[in-house]
Design a protein around this motif. Sequence first.
Motif, PDB file in Angstrom:
ATOM      1  N   ASP A  26       0.643  -1.288  -0.138  1.00 51.26           N
ATOM      2  CA  ASP A  26      -0.205  -0.163   0.458  1.00 51.26           C
ATOM      3  C   ASP A  26       0.629   1.038  -0.109  1.00 51.26           C
ATOM      4  O   ASP A  26       0.384   1.966  -0.524  1.00 51.26           O
ATOM      5  N   PRO A  38      -5.862   1.267  -1.178  1.00 55.06           N
ATOM      6  CA  PRO A  38      -6.269   2.241  -0.709  1.00 55.06           C
ATOM      7  C   PRO A  38      -7.778   3.279  -0.890  1.00 55.06           C
ATOM      8  O   PRO A  38      -7.377   3.458  -1.342  1.00 55.06           O
ATOM      9  N   LYS A  39      -8.600   3.276  -0.070  1.00 58.52           N
ATOM     10  CA  LYS A  39     -10.300   3.748  -0.505  1.00 58.52           C
ATOM     11  C   LYS A  39     -10.104   4.046  -2.411  1.00 58.52           C
ATOM     12  O   LYS A  39     -10.095   4.447  -3.071  1.00 58.52           O
ATOM     13  N   SER A  59     -13.117   1.339  -3.778  1.00 59.84           N
ATOM     14  CA  SER A  59     -13.662   0.806  -3.513  1.00 59.84           C
ATOM     15  C   SER A  59     -14.773   1.633  -5.299  1.00 59.84           C
ATOM     16  O   SER A  59     -15.165   2.762  -4.637  1.00 59.84           O
ATOM     17  N   ASN A 102     -14.293  -5.278   0.959  1.00 62.39           N
ATOM     18  CA  ASN A 102     -13.605  -4.557   1.368  1.00 62.39           C
ATOM     19  C   ASN A 102     -13.183  -4.908   3.345  1.00 62.39           C
ATOM     20  O   ASN A 102     -12.569  -4.395   4.044  1.00 62.39           O
ATOM     21  N   SER A 122      -4.222  -1.501   7.404  1.00 59.22           N
ATOM     22  CA  SER A 122      -5.781  -1.084   7.168  1.00 59.22           C
ATOM     23  C   SER A 122      -6.742  -1.756   6.856  1.00 59.22           C
ATOM     24  O   SER A 122      -7.445  -1.695   5.860  1.00 59.22           O
ATOM     25  N   ASP A 123      -7.823  -0.851   7.549  1.00 61.68           N
ATOM     26  CA  ASP A 123      -9.447  -1.297   7.498  1.00 61.68           C
ATOM     27  C   ASP A 123     -10.052  -0.325   5.681  1.00 61.68           C
ATOM     28  O   ASP A 123     -10.851   0.045   5.267  1.00 61.68           O
ATOM     29  N   GLU A 124      -9.404   1.036   5.815  1.00 60.14           N
ATOM     30  CA  GLU A 124      -9.019   1.379   4.654  1.00 60.14           C
ATOM     31  C   GLU A 124      -8.424   1.035   2.798  1.00 60.14           C
ATOM     32  O   GLU A 124      -8.961   1.077   2.089  1.00 60.14           O
ATOM     33  N   VAL A 125      -7.927  -0.075   3.617  1.00 59.32           N
ATOM     34  CA  VAL A 125      -7.610  -1.133   2.360  1.00 59.32           C
ATOM     35  C   VAL A 125      -8.457  -2.363   1.131  1.00 59.32           C
ATOM     36  O   VAL A 125      -9.233  -1.985   2.371  1.00 59.32           O
ATOM     37  N   HIS A 126      -8.832  -1.488   0.004  1.00 56.68           N
ATOM     38  CA  HIS A 126      -9.840  -2.038   0.036  1.00 56.68           C
ATOM     39  C   HIS A 126     -10.105  -3.687  -0.991  1.00 56.68           C
ATOM     40  O   HIS A 126      -8.251  -3.217  -1.841  1.00 56.68           O
TER      41      HIS A 126
END
Length: 420
Positions: free
Chosen positions: A98, A136-137, A139, A291, A300-304
């Motif tokens: 990332d 990251p982000k 989607s 996601n 990271s929970d931002e990585v989709h």
Amino acid sequence: MTKKISVPRGTADILPADIPLWNHIEKQSRQCIEQYGYREIRTPIFEDSALFKRSLGQTSDVVNKQLLELAGDKKDGFALRPEGTAAVVRSYIENNLDRQEQLSKLYYIGSMFRGERPQKGRLREFHQIGVEAIGPKTSYPLLDAEMITLSVELLKRIGLTGFQLKINTLGTPEDKQKLSDVLRSQLEPYKTELCEDCQARMDRNVFRVLDCKNRGCKEIVSKLTFQDEYLSEESQDYYKQVKEGLDLLGISYEESPCLVRGLDYYTHTVFEISNPALGAQDALGAGGRYNKLVAQLGGSDEVHACGFALGMERLILSLEDQDLNFESSVDALILTFSDEALTKGFEVVHQLRKSGIKADLNFKTGSMKSQMRLANKVGAKNVLIIGDDELVKNAAAVKNMETGEQEEIKFESLVKFFGG
Ligand code: AMP
């Protein structure tokens, strides 16, 4: 006689006669996937068991019944990989991809292992072609549409027709929760009619009831009537954009509300491609957006992410009936009739191969009849005959096996003759 040892149940040899078809699928897939900007990643064939337990969920069939764990001294040890996504995500996190790129577009081709009950199209060692887009982000509905398009174009590229694409959306995790409530309440009246597994699934993960192959359960599932009432406006809009993307590219699909994919990590888009001609095991491949997985594995929970996997054995089964012609025979097979000629042939075949010509030498200096039979059997395009006369003339008699025409070519001109 000593007892023979067989191939383990649920595995298969891929014999030389089958290899051209496997190579064709791999070559076309690589070409197609790389045209979409994906790069290959190779991960180990076994991983910590915990990776699969955590990603696929302790209640999934793959972990519960099919994980092939390696015997060892570690309590929670290693397992042969049952699928590719978890390992790719593990590697993505471990190697901090990332930080290196905004969107990692990765693919793999390799064997997977599941302790299944073997049947046609269902093995314990099978092969998958998998594609994952992680970042990251990321989607983007159009990325989902591109992913689905890639899977369809890849199948067309390898020569497959007659397959069907089904799509659906699960929405956000909150929407998914609402959907599971809807499903549970609609299934409740039939609970006692469901198979034992599905009764347990109703409590643990109701989505898996929709994937059950049991006929009784399938009938109950067909009675369910739910629309997209569980979807938030955001999810509806996301799905609409995915479909618009597919429409724009002329990809035909069928919307299937019952397509849910059993794994916890799916969100938003899910899709499946099937070939009805295959019978019971008709799923060629499946995928969707996941996601939640990167965070579930410690990233990271931002990585989709989104992706798909196609099963190669089922592609092979689907292609076997189609009359595809693969050229794999030698351009030149050298036949000799004496030890001296064999030595010359040994030298000639080396020169041809060095110049990029696919050539072979028959080491057995038998009769013309038996050697021509061999040439026909292996489908040689030409034979190079070197007998005593030819040795004197410093030439080979080159016979085109298709036209039957024969001409004499000097040894030093052979490479040029074959276009090397
Ligand atoms: P899955 O990871 O279960 O969604 O599987 C993706 C695709 O891999 C399926 O659609 C099949 O084509 C293939 N596949 C899965 N399990 C097996 C198996 N045991 N034997 C052969 N192919 C399989």
